[in-house]
Design an enzyme around this catalytic site. Structure first.
Site, PDB file in Angstrom:
ATOM      1  N   ARG A  54       8.884   2.983  20.591  1.00 12.87           N
ATOM      2  CA  ARG A  54       7.641   2.205  20.574  1.00 12.87           C
ATOM      3  C   ARG A  54       7.854   0.744  20.954  1.00 12.87           C
ATOM      4  O   ARG A  54       7.182   0.200  21.835  1.00 12.87           O
ATOM      5  CB  ARG A  54       6.998   2.219  19.172  1.00 12.87           C
ATOM      6  CG  ARG A  54       6.176   3.434  18.874  1.00 12.87           C
ATOM      7  CD  ARG A  54       6.324   3.808  17.427  1.00 12.87           C
ATOM      8  NE  ARG A  54       7.657   4.354  17.256  1.00 12.87           N
ATOM      9  CZ  ARG A  54       7.949   5.640  17.472  1.00 12.87           C
ATOM     10  NH1 ARG A  54       7.004   6.480  17.740  1.00 12.87           N
ATOM     11  NH2 ARG A  54       9.197   6.082  17.390  1.00 12.87           N
ATOM     12  N   THR A  55       8.792   0.101  20.259  1.00  9.05           N
ATOM     13  CA  THR A  55       8.931  -1.345  20.446  1.00  9.05           C
ATOM     14  C   THR A  55       9.379  -1.662  21.868  1.00  9.05           C
ATOM     15  O   THR A  55       8.813  -2.539  22.524  1.00  9.05           O
ATOM     16  CB  THR A  55       9.925  -1.911  19.408  1.00  9.05           C
ATOM     17  OG1 THR A  55       9.560  -1.412  18.120  1.00  9.05           O
ATOM     18  CG2 THR A  55       9.903  -3.422  19.383  1.00  9.05           C
ATOM     19  N   LYS A  82      32.776  -3.428  25.553  1.00  2.00           N
ATOM     20  CA  LYS A  82      34.152  -3.959  25.682  1.00  2.00           C
ATOM     21  C   LYS A  82      34.400  -5.023  24.636  1.00  2.00           C
ATOM     22  O   LYS A  82      35.403  -5.727  24.678  1.00  2.00           O
ATOM     23  CB  LYS A  82      34.345  -4.574  27.084  1.00  2.00           C
ATOM     24  CG  LYS A  82      34.109  -3.627  28.236  1.00  2.00           C
ATOM     25  CD  LYS A  82      34.242  -4.411  29.553  1.00  2.00           C
ATOM     26  CE  LYS A  82      33.616  -3.645  30.705  1.00  2.00           C
ATOM     27  NZ  LYS A  82      33.411  -4.528  31.873  1.00  2.00           N
ATOM     28  N   ARG A 104      16.596  -6.422  19.810  1.00  5.67           N
ATOM     29  CA  ARG A 104      16.684  -5.641  18.569  1.00  5.67           C
ATOM     30  C   ARG A 104      18.171  -5.455  18.280  1.00  5.67           C
ATOM     31  O   ARG A 104      18.935  -5.037  19.145  1.00  5.67           O
ATOM     32  CB  ARG A 104      16.006  -4.279  18.706  1.00  5.67           C
ATOM     33  CG  ARG A 104      16.321  -3.386  17.510  1.00  5.67           C
ATOM     34  CD  ARG A 104      15.544  -2.110  17.530  1.00  5.67           C
ATOM     35  NE  ARG A 104      14.162  -2.356  17.165  1.00  5.67           N
ATOM     36  CZ  ARG A 104      13.287  -1.386  16.886  1.00  5.67           C
ATOM     37  NH1 ARG A 104      13.666  -0.118  16.945  1.00  5.67           N
ATOM     38  NH2 ARG A 104      12.053  -1.664  16.554  1.00  5.67           N
ATOM     39  N   HIS A 134      10.529  -7.410  11.107  1.00  7.11           N
ATOM     40  CA  HIS A 134      10.086  -6.760  12.356  1.00  7.11           C
ATOM     41  C   HIS A 134       8.731  -7.399  12.690  1.00  7.11           C
ATOM     42  O   HIS A 134       7.672  -6.795  12.498  1.00  7.11           O
ATOM     43  CB  HIS A 134       9.962  -5.258  12.091  1.00  7.11           C
ATOM     44  CG  HIS A 134       9.837  -4.399  13.317  1.00  7.11           C
ATOM     45  ND1 HIS A 134       9.589  -4.902  14.580  1.00  7.11           N
ATOM     46  CD2 HIS A 134       9.920  -3.041  13.465  1.00  7.11           C
ATOM     47  CE1 HIS A 134       9.532  -3.904  15.440  1.00  7.11           C
ATOM     48  NE2 HIS A 134       9.724  -2.779  14.791  1.00  7.11           N
TER      49      HIS A 134
HETATM   50  N1   CP Z   1       8.174   1.295  14.686  1.00  9.07           N
HETATM   51  C1   CP Z   1       9.214   1.074  15.508  1.00  9.07           C
HETATM   52  O1   CP Z   1       9.846   0.016  15.494  1.00  9.07           O
HETATM   53  O2   CP Z   1       9.489   2.126  16.328  1.00  9.07           O
HETATM   54  P1   CP Z   1      10.692   2.180  17.354  1.00  9.07           P
HETATM   55  O3   CP Z   1      11.973   2.158  16.554  1.00  9.07           O
HETATM   56  O4   CP Z   1      10.509   3.445  18.140  1.00  9.07           O
HETATM   57  O5   CP Z   1      10.630   0.957  18.222  1.00  9.07           O
END
Ligand code: CP
Length: 310
Positions: A54-55, A82, A104, A134
């Site tokens: 999603r993100t 590496k 992320r 998040h």
């Molecule tokens: N909700 C969420 O962060 O989903 P993903 O891990 O798929 O990005």
């Protein structure tokens, strides 16, 4: 010390007014508002050190809609394998010409060291840090609630499940409370995190069902069960004791909505039919994510002077 103030790493850094502006921008985009012009070609690197569907996809879509030149770094095929550090990876994409990077990473608070590095001057956007926060998920969750109820003040929300591992629980609860929502938590008591106590109280899920306006299930992080000594976990027992079963859903108010940051373990934290049911807003959350991320990037780009204000 990096004095770059054009990062977006934690919604807590924003005033209530700024948060409201971000939400307004997201909703305006969803309603068809035009995208302000970029002042020049702007480049963004997406660095996803943890898995995402999603993100990553909604940041990519948001970047495309804003007209950015987008570079997705394949972490598995990169020099991270590496041993290159996060800081050196960021300095590398900066040297190559990136104006911002969306990251992320499994390290909680990964951005803190980078913000303190005077050699890093591209913008940092947090797409999730370990067990930290998040912010773009929180913004899309706020958007989903605002679109449903118009306001936040006085709404009751239960956040249910794997509270100790969830960056969404922490990130959301903090902001929900600030906006006047009444926050409750439920799930296995041994998965409760005292860190959350300042945002709301822990209750049995069965005591909350007929009270709440929003019930947010959290994913059971099956991949972390072993490392956290939860060897006695079984999906069926969890579903029966703490999951949103059809019987529990019947006790919810007709006006209440079901949310989940996803991915969903169907039949574990929530009955599969409820995921697609009338009270579910789970796929709406995903759709809203594109506009929330467009709003975040717009704010960063305008602060950086790379995008026109209107
Ligand atoms: N909700 C969420 O962060 O989903 P993903 O891990 O798929 O990005």
């Amino acid at each position: 010390m990096n004095q770059n103030v054009h990062n977006l790493v934690d919604l807590e850094d924003l005033s209530k007014e700024e948060l409201k502006q971000l939400l307004d921008t997201a909703i305006a985009y969803q309603e068809g508002a035009a995208v302000p012009k970029l002042k020049r070609d702007v480049k963004v690197a997406n660095l996803f050190f943890e898995n995402s569907t999603r993100t990553v996809t909604s940041f990519q879509t948001a970047e495309h809609r804003l007209g950015l030149s987008r570079f997705d770094v394949n972490i598995n095929g990169s020099s991270v394998k590496k041993g290159e550090s996060l800081a050196d990876t960021v300095k590398t994409v900066q040297a190559i010409g990136m104006d911002l990077t969306v990251i992320r990473h499994s390290e909680t608070g990964w951005y803190k060291a980078l913000e303190g590095d005077s050699n890093i001057h591209l913008s940092l956007v947090n797409a999730g840090d370990g067990a930290g926060v998040h912010p773009s998920q929180t913004l899309l969750d706020l958007m989903t609630i605002q679109k449903e109820f118009g306001d936040f003040s006085g709404l009751k929300i239960a956040i249910v499940g794997d509270l100790s591992h969830s960056r969404v629980a922490k990130s959301d609860a903090k902001i929900f409370k600030e906006l006047g929502m009444q926050v409750y938590f439920a799930g296995p008591k041994e998965w409760w995190s005292e860190e959350l106590a300042e945002y709301g109280q822990f209750e049995e899920i069965d005591n909350l069902l007929d009270q709440v306006d929003v019930l947010m299930c959290l994913r059971v992080q099956l991949e972390r069960l072993e490392e956290s000594g939860r060897d006695n976990f079984t999906a069926d027992a969890y579903h029966e004791d703490y999951g949103l079963t059809k019987a529990r859903a019947k006790r919810m108010k007709d006006t209440a909505i079901i949310m989940h940051p996803a991915p969903v373990n169907r039949g574990v934290e929530i009955d599969s039919e409820l995921v697609d049911g009338a009270q579910s807003r789970i796929f709406n959350q995903m759709a809203n994510g594109v506009y929330a991320r467009m709003a975040i990037l717009t704010r960063v780009l305008q602060e950086q002077g790379l995008m026109e204000e209107k």
